[in-house]
Enzyme design. Sequence first.
Site, PDB file in Angstrom:
ATOM      1  N   ASP A 120       0.713  -1.000  -0.077  1.00 19.30           N
ATOM      2  CA  ASP A 120       0.051  -0.169  -0.072  1.00 19.30           C
ATOM      3  C   ASP A 120       0.891   1.411   0.069  1.00 19.30           C
ATOM      4  OD1 ASP A 120      -1.905  -1.809   0.306  1.00 19.30           O
ATOM      5  OD2 ASP A 120      -2.848  -1.293   1.936  1.00 19.30           O
ATOM      6  N   TRP A 162      -0.124 -13.870   4.463  1.00 18.00           N
ATOM      7  CA  TRP A 162      -0.977 -12.889   5.497  1.00 18.00           C
ATOM      8  C   TRP A 162      -2.383 -12.888   4.976  1.00 18.00           C
ATOM      9  CZ3 TRP A 162       1.370  -7.450   6.890  1.00 18.00           C
ATOM     10  CH2 TRP A 162       0.296  -6.649   7.001  1.00 18.00           C
TER      11      TRP A 162
END
Length: 454
Positions: free
Chosen positions: A124, A230
């Site tokens: 991100d 994740w």
Amino acid sequence: MATSESPRFLAGVVEGFYGPPWSQVERGELFAALATGGLNTYLYAPKDDLKHRTLWRETYTAEETAKLESLVRGCQSRGLLFIYALSPGLDIRYGDPTELARLRARFTQMLAAGCEHFALLFDDIPDRMNADDAEEFGSFAAAQCHVTNALARWTRERSPAARFLFCPTPYCGRMAERKLGGANYLATIGSELWSEIDVLWTGPEIISREITVPHVRDLQRWLRRKPILWDNLHANDYDGRRFYCGPYAGRPLELRAAVGGLLLNPNGEFALNFVPLRTFAAFVRSPGPWEPRTAYLAAMAEWLPHFATVDEPVSLEDLVLLGDCYYLPFEEGAEAEVFFQRARALIPTGPAPEAEAAGTFLAQSTRLRELCTRLTELRNRPLFYALSRRIWELREELDLLERYVTSTGAGQASDAECRSDFHLPATYRGGFLPKLQRLLAQRADGSFTPSSVP
Ligand code: GDL
């Protein structure tokens, strides 16, 4: 030291969501739950802790260090790996040696706090570098490898048993297909990232409904190592109205052998993670076969004692019905799905529905609505506060549907109108955001179109 016999397979939780980070008390409860569940890892990566991302260059104050030190100790005393993550990717200058010195300064503080294991995360972030870095490294992936390799080697010299994790900028299949991070990003990571460093991955999507063994094997060929998942299955930071208390699902047991580890990034509201954690731990240990629904029902029975109220107790049946309304991102639980289909059949503009169908719907809706009211009396206030905004809205919608079905259903005039003094324009479903949301409708294939009811 308790953690020096590091097990290779990492299984546990990543606190990696946006929004308020968990409190020290909640983290303490988490560590206890991880240990009870036979899990071994906590990855510290709270997105909106200013010093995790935006202020990554600043060192910690003595007070902050003390808090982190107590988390490290809390993990170590339970035999858990505490992995400390830093996210410098928003604005790091990859080729500037002073930036590496700043990363080392932060890690030095954490080493002094007893931390042994580390991670650098590049998810991100803007998908570009400054001109100097572009010239020096040629690619984004090479720049990230340079910084990560240097820091990982430096860390290993000081913490010989250190595990070191890396989160790539394209961290799921869709991002890799779209070539986020530039051409050959994953191949470069595969060849240039030190082989001792583990790579994090969320599956085919950011929120992956399913993660298969072939998907992971395919990725392994690029990365030249097994990824550590994740897993955002229960993350709810992207939608404030939802939470997920359904079971760990959509992953076959064989996946465990195909990955280097499994880390769950769950609901931001800590109190809502009981079932996700229980079922995830059960999945990690399961001798097989894996039945998510069975695991869910067993975990719900264990969660039930947390629902003591000041008065009438909540029944397991009611709790399952509520849990089914907040199940998983891509599916409702069985009872919520049946309830929805029943409601839908009663709403169309056709002939008035049968009284019996309406009666079944009304009985179940009343049950669910009354449960939402009863939950305001939960003794466990953190649990109620985590639930309250969501179940308030659920109660409002159920109330309206009941009024609608009663006023337009069997025995009523065909032009009967439904009005409610409790659901008035602007206060009910009102506000700027719902107005914006009504502008565009999303088609089943994911594309957007102007909405017919603006
Ligand atoms: C993400 C973020 C994560 C967030 C999740 C769900 C990763 C690697 N990063 O993309 O912080 O909680 O989506 O919104 O998953």
